[in-house]
Design an enzyme around this catalytic site. Sequence first.
Site, PDB file in Angstrom:
ATOM      1  N   CYS A   1       0.731   2.925   2.257  1.00 51.71           N
ATOM      2  CA  CYS A   1       0.505   1.812   1.308  1.00 51.71           C
ATOM      3  C   CYS A   1       0.120   0.430   2.127  1.00 51.71           C
ATOM      4  CB  CYS A   1       1.423   1.519   0.584  1.00 51.71           C
ATOM      5  SG  CYS A   1       1.652   2.849  -0.915  1.00 51.71           S
TER       6      CYS A   1
ATOM      7  N   GLU B   1       2.690   2.362  -8.922  1.00 56.16           N
ATOM      8  CA  GLU B   1       3.922   3.231  -8.760  1.00 56.16           C
ATOM      9  C   GLU B   1       4.435   2.519  -7.623  1.00 56.16           C
ATOM     10  OE1 GLU B   1       5.409   5.496 -10.442  1.00 56.16           O
ATOM     11  OE2 GLU B   1       6.748   4.443  -8.997  1.00 56.16           O
TER      12      GLU B   1
ATOM     13  N   LYS C   1       0.627  -5.239  -7.621  1.00 53.95           N
ATOM     14  CA  LYS C   1       0.978  -4.014  -6.628  1.00 53.95           C
ATOM     15  C   LYS C   1       0.500  -4.368  -5.531  1.00 53.95           C
ATOM     16  CE  LYS C   1       1.518   0.050  -4.900  1.00 53.95           C
ATOM     17  NZ  LYS C   1       2.534   0.974  -4.930  1.00 53.95           N
TER      18      LYS C   1
END
Length: 459
Positions: free
Chosen positions: A273, A162, A217
């Site tokens: 993150c 995501e 990612k």
Amino acid sequence: MKINKICCIGAGYVGGPTMAVIAKMNPNIQVTIVDINQERIDAWNDDDVSKLPVYEPGLPEIVKETRGKNLHFSTEIDKAIDEAEMVFISVNTPTKTYGKGKGMAADLKYVELCARNIADVAKTDKIVVEKSTLPVRTAHAIKSILDNIGGEVKFDILSNPEFLAEGTAIQDLLKPDRVLIGGESKEAIEALASIYGSWVPQDQILRTNVWSSELSKLTANAFLAQRISSINAISELCEHTEANVSEVARAIGMDSRIGPKFLNASIGFGGSCFQKDILNLVYIARSYGLNEVADYWEQVIILNDHQKRRFSDKLITTLYNTVSGKKIAMLGWAFKKDTNDTRESAAIYVADHLLSEQASIAVYDPKVPKAKVYADLNYLNTRLEKENEELVEVFNNPYEAIKDAHAIAIMTEWDEFKSYDWNKIYNLMKKPAFIFDGRRLLDKNSIEKIGFKYFTIGQ
Ligand code: UDX
């Protein structure tokens, strides 16, 4: 393969908004989000959509539109897994706080528990989608667990990282730069691609192998964080010269090879993150013996820690080398505006440092509840919980937080801070009234005209 039912394990900042948008755009698919946390599920089911556990602009409207029709929130995990053809794993993967890789590696405990849960319950073939950010080759581990305890059932594993940012999640989901799907089975990849295909153009849906997807990612977040550390490094140099970091950022950003985004010098990046994913990357690189690669990326974190530290150091030295017993008002506690998320927020570390210098801290944030502020500080374990309670006060009103303060530290770039009555604030404060603007939010000239002593990053 036609998907009629989706289950998503984990009702957090990623699972909630992502599934809400998938449900909105695919009215024929039933989407159920499950979580072990009953309180969180109850909040998602609250009639009053302003009480959703995730604050995200645009989300309440979508939940209102889809909930009870094709979007459901439940704690009945086994039932939802059993009925779904596609299961998303969207649980958190925090940095390990114990054992091997402590402070660096991702803790995959929750992901593994999900995999075991799916293996135990599944009676029909499933596509399992990893949505949580995971170290490279995790899909492999999930597959091994599923194949070894899942009996006759066939599992296809996809990596579908995501890229949404909090605070703009709904916009990012509705208009993504790209959707990335990594997998082995073409059929499984196309099943997921067709779900996104109901609103994302096909040429923006990238298909790769699983490991490229997982690594992309981590790499995307490492590159983004690196830009912030790069401009923050320059901000310190600006403070020692006559340069202004905004002018430098603008000048370099107009080079189309560099681009204008993500060049805001700040107090340092936070969020769930960036730090976690870089630490992961560093840990993986080291585990392959790639020390130069590991050191290179680790420097992004080192610079970020330095940025937070030098901000609080600057505040202390400016306040005549002591903050002991002085009230410092912190505006903002969230790691960025438009979210109630505080994970890795710079505010926590700055507050902790000031508390160790015996400051008394008054916090105001438009969306972060009181209990969260204490929980964040207690989690660091720097001092007794009782001491945090004595030294820190959390307010619902910014003017009360600021009253009699020696200094204001702006930690989050909430828009509302700009429109405060700064003349009134000046009168409420002890003199000289200092402002330390960690977000370059206020206009230096007009603030100084009122009488404030104003310090901002990179100028
Ligand atoms: C990030 C990535 O952007 C997203 O793609 C990924 O899926 C998850 O991690 P998020 O953590 O929600 O998203 O927020 P982001 O907007 O990227 O900001 C991260 C931190 O960097 C914040 O603390 C923000 O204030 C800070 N930041 C951002 C800066 O200091 N300067 C900038 O120019 C941009």
